[in-house]
Scaffold this active site. Sequence first.
Site, PDB file in Angstrom:
ATOM      1  CE  LYS A   1      -2.770  -3.410   1.188  1.00 30.70           C
ATOM      2  NZ  LYS A   1      -3.659  -4.165   0.352  1.00 30.70           N
TER       3      LYS A   1
HETATM    4  C1  LIG Z   1      -4.217  -5.388   1.360  1.00 33.81           C
HETATM    5  C2  LIG Z   1      -5.682  -5.454   1.522  1.00 33.81           C
HETATM    6  C3  LIG Z   1      -6.275  -5.974   2.681  1.00 33.81           C
HETATM    7  C4  LIG Z   1      -5.467  -6.594   3.771  1.00 33.81           C
HETATM    8  O1  LIG Z   1      -4.627  -5.694   4.399  1.00 33.81           O
HETATM    9  P1  LIG Z   1      -3.593  -6.233   5.519  1.00 33.81           P
HETATM   10  O2  LIG Z   1      -3.154  -4.984   6.206  1.00 33.81           O
HETATM   11  O3  LIG Z   1      -2.503  -6.924   4.796  1.00 33.81           O
HETATM   12  O4  LIG Z   1      -4.366  -7.128   6.424  1.00 33.81           O
HETATM   13  C5  LIG Z   1      -7.650  -5.945   2.785  1.00 33.81           C
HETATM   14  N1  LIG Z   1      -8.416  -5.452   1.792  1.00 33.81           N
HETATM   15  C6  LIG Z   1      -7.900  -4.954   0.662  1.00 33.81           C
HETATM   16  C7  LIG Z   1      -8.795  -4.404  -0.394  1.00 33.81           C
HETATM   17  C8  LIG Z   1      -6.510  -4.948   0.482  1.00 33.81           C
HETATM   18  O5  LIG Z   1      -5.986  -4.490  -0.665  1.00 33.81           O
END
Ligand SMILES: *Cc1c(COP(=O)(O)O)cnc(C)c1O
Length: 403
Positions: free
Chosen positions: A208
């Site tokens: 992210k």
């Molecule tokens: C990356 C992601 C998650 C999970 O995030 P984490 O912090 O790795 O648990 C959940 N939903 C979406 C849409 C994502 O892209």
Amino acid sequence: MSTDHATGHTTDRGSDSPAGRPADPTADRIPVMIPWLGEEEARAASDAVLSGWVAQGPRVAAFERAFAERTGAEHAVAVSSCTTALHLSLVVLGIGPGDEVVVPSLSFIATANAVRYAGAEPVFADVDLATGNLTTATVDAVRTPRTKAVLAVHQGGVPADVHALRAACADWGLPLVEDAACAIGSTVGGKPVGHGALLAAWSFHPRKLVTTGEGGMITTDDAEWAARLRRLREHGMNASAAQRHASDRPLLESYLEVGFNYRMTDIQAAVGLVQLGRLDTMIARRRELAARYDEALRDVPGLTPVRDPGHGQSNFQSYWVLLDEDFPGGRDALLGALADAGVSARRGIMAAHLEPAYADHPGGPLPVTERISRDSLILPLFHTMTEIQQDRVVAALREQAGG
Ligand SMILES: *Cc1c(COP(=O)(O)O)cnc(C)c1O
């Protein structure tokens, strides 16, 4: 220099990284994403360690305040990941066994998994072809009397039309939870994603924009929910470890309900605070690179790049292209050709209902979800990407497209 070949993450090569590192043997390979981390983050983490307070403490509290301010929310509660943020959001809504939650199948699998953690059943709704997001019509098509919530995703940073979704959910008497894992700094109607959200869940995974290694956040305007979320992340305790530490009298805690250990550490929060300060620069750089891709791909036949929807702006966390159904060789051949050219692209967003874990899912056909998942791919986009690298990606796409 360390490179994680599985994820394409590499350590920072930005302007503030120290000189004199050994030459990168994979320097020719274009990764899909590089987290924007530098000396400032390293110093912040080091300061946290040397302070002697490494678990959830003052830096987590400061990160929460800064995050709430940046996303336009009253309260922000830091947790261990977006997955646990989603889980706790459903818990405070009272979602449990026998309930259904409408979710897109077109999402990282954690979105659907969170519903199962709460003991409820995810019911998959289809998405809009241009944005990859739920719409009021696709939610309405799968809603039943057992539906207790809608969980919308801002996919790849493209904001969902939350004004329309919030109005429809209000009519239906359903709470709307927003999976904003990818959407830090994206906007809807000129306001940041998260503004006005009942509950929004965020991720700080290195894939992210803002990263703390692992980590997550829940934002809400509801003070009671925020207080309960703070308890739930910390074993259901009525007084946090930080409060007990600050008190000069022994504070006897009690455990009001069965909670979880979903805490963030102060080391992570220290990094997050620096990252948040970089956010506007990160988004400006990504939007600049996305605009350059748009221009370069304009005359490449057979594909459509993702773009801003009418109701808002993307942070371009993911820049994906949707291939025409008759694109020569299809998506997987294109991924192979890009790999041969030294370009690490990724298949587009997955479809949870096609995975073995959800083989028994209820719900109807999901033609748009399957089309996007089969025919899209995510192109490399990172802050240090050069025009030469971008041109290499475009040239490889053009060659396979036969244009
Ligand atoms: C990356 C992601 C998650 C999970 O995030 P984490 O912090 O790795 O648990 C959940 N939903 C979406 C849409 C994502 O892209």
